[in-house]
Design a protein around this motif. Structure first.
Motif, mmCIF file in Angstrom:
data_model
loop_
_atom_site.group_PDB
_atom_site.id
_atom_site.type_symbol
_atom_site.label_atom_id
_atom_site.label_comp_id
_atom_site.label_asym_id
_atom_site.label_seq_id
_atom_site.Cartn_x
_atom_site.Cartn_y
_atom_site.Cartn_z
ATOM 1 N N MET A 194 0.822 -1.191 0.000
ATOM 2 C CA MET A 194 0.000 0.000 0.000
ATOM 3 C C MET A 194 0.867 1.257 0.000
ATOM 4 N N LYS A 195 2.007 1.201 0.707
ATOM 5 C CA LYS A 195 2.876 2.374 0.750
ATOM 6 C C LYS A 195 3.468 2.679 -0.622
ATOM 7 N N ARG A 196 3.749 1.641 -1.390
ATOM 8 C CA ARG A 196 4.287 1.853 -2.736
ATOM 9 C C ARG A 196 3.258 2.565 -3.605
ATOM 10 N N PHE A 197 2.026 2.154 -3.517
ATOM 11 C CA PHE A 197 0.951 2.797 -4.278
ATOM 12 C C PHE A 197 0.804 4.269 -3.884
ATOM 13 N N GLU A 198 0.890 4.555 -2.606
ATOM 14 C CA GLU A 198 0.761 5.931 -2.130
ATOM 15 C C GLU A 198 1.921 6.793 -2.630
ATOM 16 N N ARG A 199 3.126 6.249 -2.646
ATOM 17 C CA ARG A 199 4.268 6.999 -3.161
ATOM 18 C C ARG A 199 4.112 7.296 -4.648
ATOM 19 N N ILE A 200 3.654 6.302 -5.383
ATOM 20 C CA ILE A 200 3.431 6.508 -6.820
ATOM 21 C C ILE A 200 2.339 7.545 -7.042
ATOM 22 N N ILE A 210 1.459 10.014 -5.034
ATOM 23 C CA ILE A 210 1.978 11.339 -4.672
ATOM 24 C C ILE A 210 2.896 11.870 -5.776
ATOM 25 N N LYS A 211 3.724 11.019 -6.340
ATOM 26 C CA LYS A 211 4.597 11.446 -7.438
ATOM 27 C C LYS A 211 3.773 11.883 -8.646
ATOM 28 N N LEU A 212 2.729 11.153 -8.962
ATOM 29 C CA LEU A 212 1.868 11.536 -10.083
ATOM 30 C C LEU A 212 1.171 12.874 -9.830
ATOM 31 N N ILE A 213 0.751 13.105 -8.606
ATOM 32 C CA ILE A 213 0.108 14.377 -8.267
ATOM 33 C C ILE A 213 1.091 15.528 -8.405
#
Length: 58
Positions: free
Chosen positions: A1-7, A9-12
Motif C-alpha cells: 500500500m505504501k508503494r501505491f501511495e508513493r506513486i 503522490i509522485k503523479l500528483i
C-alpha cells in the motif's frame, strides 16, 4: 500500500508541475497567439486597443 501511495503522490506532483507550466505558457504574451486559436477565429488579433474597447462598450 505504501508503494501505491508513493506513486500516487509522485503523479500528483508531476501533474501540478505540468499544470503550472501550462498556465505560464498560456499567460506568456509572446507564445499566446500560437496556442490560442480563439483570437484568430474571432478576428480580434489585428485591432487596436481603442477598437477593442469600442467593441465591448456597445
Amino acid at each position: 500500500m505504501k508503494r501505491f501511495e508513493r506513486i500516487l503522490i509522485k503523479l500528483i506532483v508531476i501533474q501540478f508541475i505540468a499544470l503550472v507550466c501550462a498556465q505560464v505558457l498560456i499567460q506568456n504574451t509572446t507564445v499566446q497567439p500560437y496556442l490560442s486559436r480563439v483570437v484568430q477565429y474571432e478576428g480580434v488579433n489585428k485591432i487596436t486597443i481603442t477598437e477593442w474597447l469600442e467593441t465591448f462598450s456597445q
